[in-house]
Motif scaffolding. Sequence first.
Motif, PDB file in Angstrom:
ATOM      1  N   ARG A 209       0.616  -0.827   0.188  1.00 62.50           N
ATOM      2  CA  ARG A 209      -0.136   0.091  -0.111  1.00 62.50           C
ATOM      3  C   ARG A 209       1.402   1.248  -0.128  1.00 62.50           C
ATOM      4  NH1 ARG A 209      -4.590   1.221   4.401  1.00 62.50           N
ATOM      5  NH2 ARG A 209      -2.286   0.931   5.736  1.00 62.50           N
ATOM      6  N   LYS A 210       1.819   1.277   0.850  1.00 60.62           N
ATOM      7  CA  LYS A 210       3.125   2.459   0.850  1.00 60.62           C
ATOM      8  C   LYS A 210       3.740   2.382  -0.565  1.00 60.62           C
ATOM      9  CE  LYS A 210       6.934   3.687   3.225  1.00 60.62           C
ATOM     10  NZ  LYS A 210       7.873   3.567   4.061  1.00 60.62           N
ATOM     11  N   SER A 211       3.888   1.297  -0.930  1.00 58.42           N
ATOM     12  CA  SER A 211       4.929   1.979  -2.344  1.00 58.42           C
ATOM     13  C   SER A 211       3.867   2.573  -3.332  1.00 58.42           C
ATOM     14  CB  SER A 211       5.640   0.686  -2.577  1.00 58.42           C
ATOM     15  OG  SER A 211       5.945  -0.056  -1.696  1.00 58.42           O
ATOM     16  N   TYR A 212       2.258   1.906  -3.087  1.00 54.90           N
ATOM     17  CA  TYR A 212       1.498   2.229  -4.389  1.00 54.90           C
ATOM     18  C   TYR A 212       0.909   3.839  -3.935  1.00 54.90           C
ATOM     19  CZ  TYR A 212       1.890  -1.577  -7.211  1.00 54.90           C
ATOM     20  OH  TYR A 212       2.361  -2.487  -8.160  1.00 54.90           O
ATOM     21  N   GLN A 213       1.048   4.193  -3.177  1.00 52.35           N
ATOM     22  CA  GLN A 213       0.570   5.990  -2.491  1.00 52.35           C
ATOM     23  C   GLN A 213       1.623   6.543  -3.111  1.00 52.35           C
ATOM     24  OE1 GLN A 213       0.154   5.050   2.207  1.00 52.35           O
ATOM     25  NE2 GLN A 213      -2.309   5.579   1.594  1.00 52.35           N
ATOM     26  N   GLU A 214       2.686   5.846  -3.195  1.00 51.07           N
ATOM     27  CA  GLU A 214       3.879   6.866  -3.397  1.00 51.07           C
ATOM     28  C   GLU A 214       3.542   7.417  -4.981  1.00 51.07           C
ATOM     29  OE1 GLU A 214       7.709   5.699  -2.006  1.00 51.07           O
ATOM     30  OE2 GLU A 214       6.614   5.879   0.551  1.00 51.07           O
ATOM     31  N   ILE A 215       3.365   6.251  -5.692  1.00 54.85           N
ATOM     32  CA  ILE A 215       2.980   6.528  -7.044  1.00 54.85           C
ATOM     33  C   ILE A 215       1.758   7.007  -7.279  1.00 54.85           C
ATOM     34  CG2 ILE A 215       2.541   4.987  -8.889  1.00 54.85           C
ATOM     35  CD1 ILE A 215       4.111   2.156  -8.013  1.00 54.85           C
ATOM     36  N   LYS A 216       0.777   6.767  -6.469  1.00 54.65           N
ATOM     37  CA  LYS A 216      -0.028   7.802  -7.096  1.00 54.65           C
ATOM     38  C   LYS A 216       0.314   9.509  -6.882  1.00 54.65           C
ATOM     39  CE  LYS A 216      -5.062   8.195  -5.354  1.00 54.65           C
ATOM     40  NZ  LYS A 216      -6.191   7.470  -4.591  1.00 54.65           N
ATOM     41  N   LYS A 217       0.666   9.420  -4.858  1.00 61.96           N
ATOM     42  CA  LYS A 217       1.351  11.275  -5.497  1.00 61.96           C
ATOM     43  C   LYS A 217       2.102  11.265  -5.985  1.00 61.96           C
ATOM     44  CE  LYS A 217       1.562  10.612   0.275  1.00 61.96           C
ATOM     45  NZ  LYS A 217       2.271  10.255   1.056  1.00 61.96           N
TER      46      LYS A 217
END
Length: 146
Positions: A135-143
Amino acid sequence: MHANASMLSYVFFSCLLLSVQAHDCQVREIMLFTNRLLAEKLQDKTSVNCSCREPTANSCLCLPIPEPGHELSCFVEGTERLMNASVTSEATTLQLLNRSFQTQLERKFCGQLSRSDQCQSKTKGNMKEFLTQIRKSYQEIKKSKA
């Protein structure tokens, strides 16, 4: 008529290609599946309290917490291990996640997460920690795309 049909095919193919490229990291889908699994695991106190950092973590399913650039390969490895150990209610969601990670890795999508095909991990974590890392990895992509 033939020229119009081939032009229509070209336009359709171009739109399809752009659509695939825009969704190459599948952030929304990955987040949805990961949040669903996390919600289920938070109810299971054994997976939340299980520690992979202690030498006696025999009963714990310890999964790789990836080093930067090795996320996709470790996510593939971790979801495969989870599928082998999972109950049927989680199996479909894990299969979808695993397939998404494999596709992204094979096609070199999400470049920041797939600098290597080999999982490199210095630490291991329980299922909750592993899913939180996804989740953290994909939240960073989203940001970064916002």
